[in-house]
Write a protein that holds these residues in place. Structure first.
Motif, PDB file in Angstrom:
ATOM      1  N   GLN A   1       0.839  -1.180   0.000  1.00  0.00           N
ATOM      2  CA  GLN A   1       0.000   0.000   0.000  1.00  0.00           C
ATOM      3  C   GLN A   1       0.884   1.244   0.000  1.00  0.00           C
ATOM      4  N   VAL A   2       0.652   2.117  -0.945  1.00  0.00           N
ATOM      5  CA  VAL A   2       1.440   3.339  -1.044  1.00  0.00           C
ATOM      6  C   VAL A   2       1.076   4.292   0.080  1.00  0.00           C
ATOM      7  N   GLN A   3       2.071   4.860   0.695  1.00  0.00           N
ATOM      8  CA  GLN A   3       1.866   5.911   1.697  1.00  0.00           C
ATOM      9  C   GLN A   3       2.563   7.175   1.231  1.00  0.00           C
ATOM     10  N   LEU A   4       1.932   8.301   1.503  1.00  0.00           N
ATOM     11  CA  LEU A   4       2.531   9.596   1.202  1.00  0.00           C
ATOM     12  C   LEU A   4       3.001  10.224   2.504  1.00  0.00           C
ATOM     13  N   VAL A   5       4.258  10.639   2.536  1.00  0.00           N
ATOM     14  CA  VAL A   5       4.846  11.204   3.744  1.00  0.00           C
ATOM     15  C   VAL A   5       5.150  12.671   3.498  1.00  0.00           C
ATOM     16  N   GLU A   6       4.518  13.517   4.306  1.00  0.00           N
ATOM     17  CA  GLU A   6       4.687  14.961   4.170  1.00  0.00           C
ATOM     18  C   GLU A   6       5.677  15.480   5.191  1.00  0.00           C
ATOM     19  N   SER A   7       6.298  16.589   4.862  1.00  0.00           N
ATOM     20  CA  SER A   7       7.200  17.256   5.798  1.00  0.00           C
ATOM     21  C   SER A   7       7.240  18.742   5.467  1.00  0.00           C
ATOM     22  N   GLY A   8       7.719  19.530   6.439  1.00  0.00           N
ATOM     23  CA  GLY A   8       7.928  20.948   6.179  1.00  0.00           C
ATOM     24  C   GLY A   8       6.947  21.887   6.834  1.00  0.00           C
ATOM     25  N   GLY A   9       5.925  21.359   7.492  1.00  0.00           N
ATOM     26  CA  GLY A   9       4.987  22.246   8.161  1.00  0.00           C
ATOM     27  C   GLY A   9       5.599  22.867   9.403  1.00  0.00           C
ATOM     28  N   GLY A  10       4.869  23.799  10.016  1.00  0.00           N
ATOM     29  CA  GLY A  10       5.357  24.427  11.228  1.00  0.00           C
ATOM     30  C   GLY A  10       4.673  25.734  11.513  1.00  0.00           C
ATOM     31  N   LEU A  11       5.259  26.480  12.425  1.00  0.00           N
ATOM     32  CA  LEU A  11       4.726  27.776  12.835  1.00  0.00           C
ATOM     33  C   LEU A  11       5.603  28.876  12.256  1.00  0.00           C
ATOM     34  N   VAL A  12       4.968  29.857  11.645  1.00  0.00           N
ATOM     35  CA  VAL A  12       5.711  30.951  11.032  1.00  0.00           C
ATOM     36  C   VAL A  12       4.925  32.243  11.221  1.00  0.00           C
ATOM     37  N   GLN A  13       5.619  33.349  11.234  1.00  0.00           N
ATOM     38  CA  GLN A  13       4.941  34.641  11.340  1.00  0.00           C
ATOM     39  C   GLN A  13       4.386  35.055   9.978  1.00  0.00           C
ATOM     40  N   ALA A  14       3.381  35.889  10.015  1.00  0.00           N
ATOM     41  CA  ALA A  14       2.806  36.416   8.782  1.00  0.00           C
ATOM     42  C   ALA A  14       3.899  37.061   7.934  1.00  0.00           C
ATOM     43  N   GLY A  15       3.844  36.781   6.644  1.00  0.00           N
ATOM     44  CA  GLY A  15       4.859  37.272   5.726  1.00  0.00           C
ATOM     45  C   GLY A  15       6.001  36.304   5.502  1.00  0.00           C
ATOM     46  N   GLY A  16       6.058  35.266   6.321  1.00  0.00           N
ATOM     47  CA  GLY A  16       7.124  34.288   6.205  1.00  0.00           C
ATOM     48  C   GLY A  16       6.860  33.239   5.139  1.00  0.00           C
ATOM     49  N   SER A  17       7.762  32.273   5.081  1.00  0.00           N
ATOM     50  CA  SER A  17       7.696  31.230   4.053  1.00  0.00           C
ATOM     51  C   SER A  17       7.872  29.847   4.664  1.00  0.00           C
ATOM     52  N   LEU A  18       7.286  28.879   4.005  1.00  0.00           N
ATOM     53  CA  LEU A  18       7.485  27.471   4.339  1.00  0.00           C
ATOM     54  C   LEU A  18       7.486  26.684   3.041  1.00  0.00           C
TER      55      LEU A  18
END
Length: 121
Positions: free
Chosen positions: A1-18
């Motif tokens: 069974q294929v699983q998709l693994v995500e990464s890169g989320g988090g907390l950032v201030q307005a105007g920031g980037s992820l």
């Protein structure tokens, strides 16, 4: 069974980037669409970005000009670069891949487990 693994989320201030990444646990031979959805508390899941096979990315109006999605089929990976983030972008982000391992198979929809993106004002 294929699983998709995500990464890169988090907390950032307005105007920031992820930058979010999503990789499949095993090779998917035929990939149609790859994309991202999000769901904020109390709201329905909505499409953020979608890339069809050989096509250009399509974006929700609310993220156009700020978010960029790309895919690397050789790596079975899809990315979402999010710039100029706003508090209203706060949500759980899910990657989605529509694929199959044989032309005889029906297309399957695969979903990641979700990654939280929180933008503070």
């Amino acid at each position: 069974q294929v699983q998709l693994v995500e990464s890169g989320g988090g907390l950032v201030q307005a105007g920031g980037s992820l930058r979010l990444s999503c990789v499949a646990s095993q090779k998917i031979l035929y990939i149609n669409n790859m994309g991202w959805y999000r769901q904020a508390p109390g709201k329905q899941r909505e499409l953020v970005a979608d890339i069809s096979n050989g096509g250009s990315p399509k974006y929700a109006d609310s993220v156009k000009g700020r978010f960029t999605s790309s895919r690397d089929d050789a790596k079975n990976t899809v990315y979402l670069q999010m710039n100029s983030l706003k508090p209203e972008d706060t949500a759980v982000y899910y990657c989605n891949v529509r694929g199959r391992d044989s032309t005889r198979d029906a297309w399957s929809n695969y979903w990641g487990q979700g990654t939280q993106v929180s933008v503070s004002s």
